[in-house]
Design a protein around this motif. Structure first.
Motif, short mmCIF file in Angstrom:
data_model
loop_
_atom_site.label_atom_id
_atom_site.label_comp_id
_atom_site.label_asym_id
_atom_site.label_seq_id
_atom_site.Cartn_x
_atom_site.Cartn_y
_atom_site.Cartn_z
N LYS A 26 0.82 -1.21 0.00
CA LYS A 26 0.00 0.00 0.00
C LYS A 26 0.86 1.27 0.00
O LYS A 26 0.50 2.26 -0.61
N ARG A 27 1.96 1.20 0.75
CA ARG A 27 2.82 2.37 0.89
C ARG A 27 4.24 2.02 0.46
O ARG A 27 4.59 0.84 0.33
N GLN A 84 7.61 11.47 -4.08
CA GLN A 84 6.84 11.42 -2.84
C GLN A 84 6.73 12.84 -2.29
O GLN A 84 7.75 13.50 -2.08
N THR A 131 -0.16 4.46 -2.25
CA THR A 131 -0.95 5.61 -1.80
C THR A 131 -0.09 6.83 -1.51
O THR A 131 -0.59 7.97 -1.54
N ASP A 132 1.19 6.64 -1.25
CA ASP A 132 2.02 7.77 -0.82
C ASP A 132 3.18 8.08 -1.76
O ASP A 132 4.02 8.93 -1.47
N GLU A 162 4.55 7.69 -6.22
CA GLU A 162 4.35 7.18 -7.57
C GLU A 162 5.70 7.12 -8.29
O GLU A 162 6.59 7.93 -8.02
#
Length: 300
Positions: free
Chosen positions: A180-181, A203, A257-258, A260
């Motif tokens: 997720k992170r 980020q 989520t945090d 790319e």
């Protein structure tokens, strides 16, 4: 009186061969005729271009200055001749291209085959390599590069976006879950390239290099790609490496989520912009069409 390009050709031959007689044999003139033509060119320019002795010739300072100008004139004449002949007879000569393996096989080869079918006098020399080829030393016309380009004397033409995609096989994600992170990558099997032990992300608007440790490291993108499809772990590949796999479900994209992945582009790199042969222009235009027709406006 306009400058006689035949005299410029003769001057270039003298410099290349190192003697008036050898230059004369190359162009079919006697040494005396060569000497007269050279004298005429010097008279027109108002400078002495070459020191003559009984055994050798040497450029004067003015000759050194004139030589690159002469070469530019002769290159321009050749480019004009080729351009207008190709308008009537199609592309000709040898197109020398280097590209990464996967993009080369998937996109370059079909385009090249079509260009050769449309232009029977065109020849092509392809070199596929995931490394950086010295295109000047190798005599390459066009190099396709997937990179953040550094400043250089080479000419770069942007062809298409090529976003990095964090991805894995469905079987791996079913067994190990989705990260997720960014920090979650530490708990996953990550597949790395020898030349890239840190994965680049953005980020909070800042570039971040995330050092990756995995059980499998490989020397080529093809190997990482194959291992990813086999379910060995997560890989950070580019869109054009995995477009078909994402489309058919062989691989799935993983969105954090945090962070790319840092974006990339595909570039056509040329040794020079001057006197670009028609075959090179047509190849680059063909690539732009291929990429624009295939890349979605947004890749998730």
């Amino acid at each position: 009186m306009p400058m006689n390009l035949s005299d410029v050709v003769l001057f270039s031959a003298i410099v290349t061969t190192g003697s008036l007689s050898a230059a004369g044999r190359q162009v079919g003139l006697s040494p005396m005729a060569v000497s007269r033509r050279l004298a005429a060119l010097e008279h027109e320019l108002g400078v002495r271009l070459i020191h003559r002795t009984t055994r050798s010739v040497a450029l004067t300072a003015d000759g050194e200055t004139f030589l690159p100008l002469a070469q530019t004139m002769l290159e321009a004449r050749e480019a004009a001749t080729v351009a207008f002949s190709e308008r009537h007879e199609g592309l000709s000569g040898v197109l020398r291209v280097t590209a990464p393996h996967r993009i080369g096989r998937a996109l370059v080869v079909p385009l090249i085959v079509r260009l050769m079918a449309e232009n029977p006098r065109l020849k092509v020399d392809l070199t596929f390599s995931d490394g950086i080829v010295d295109i000047v030393a190798a005599g390459i016309d066009v190099a396709l590069r997937v990179a953040t380009l550094q400043a250089s004397e080479l000419v770069a033409v942007r062809l298409a976006d090529n976003p990095r995609i964090l991805c894995a096989a469905p079987g791996y994600l079913t067994a190990h879950g989705y990260p997720k992170r960014l920090a979650d990558l530490d708990a996953h099997a990550c597949l790395t390239l020898h030349a890239m032990d840190a994965w680049p992300f953005h980020q909070d608007g800042h570039p971040v290099a995330r050092r990756i440790k995995g059980r499998l490291a490989a020397s080529s993108v093809d190997t990482v790609h194959a291992a990813c499809i086999a379910g060995a772990g997560l890989a950070l590949l580019t869109y054009w490496d995995v477009a078909q796999d994402l489309a058919d479900g062989t691989l799935r994209a993983v969105a954090l989520t945090d962070a790319e992945p840092e974006p990339l582009a595909i570039w056509a790199v040329l040794p020079t912009r001057q006197h670009m042969p028609a075959r090179v222009r047509r190849f680059i235009d063909g690539l732009k069409s291929v990429f624009s027709a295939s890349l979605p406006a947004q890749v998730h």
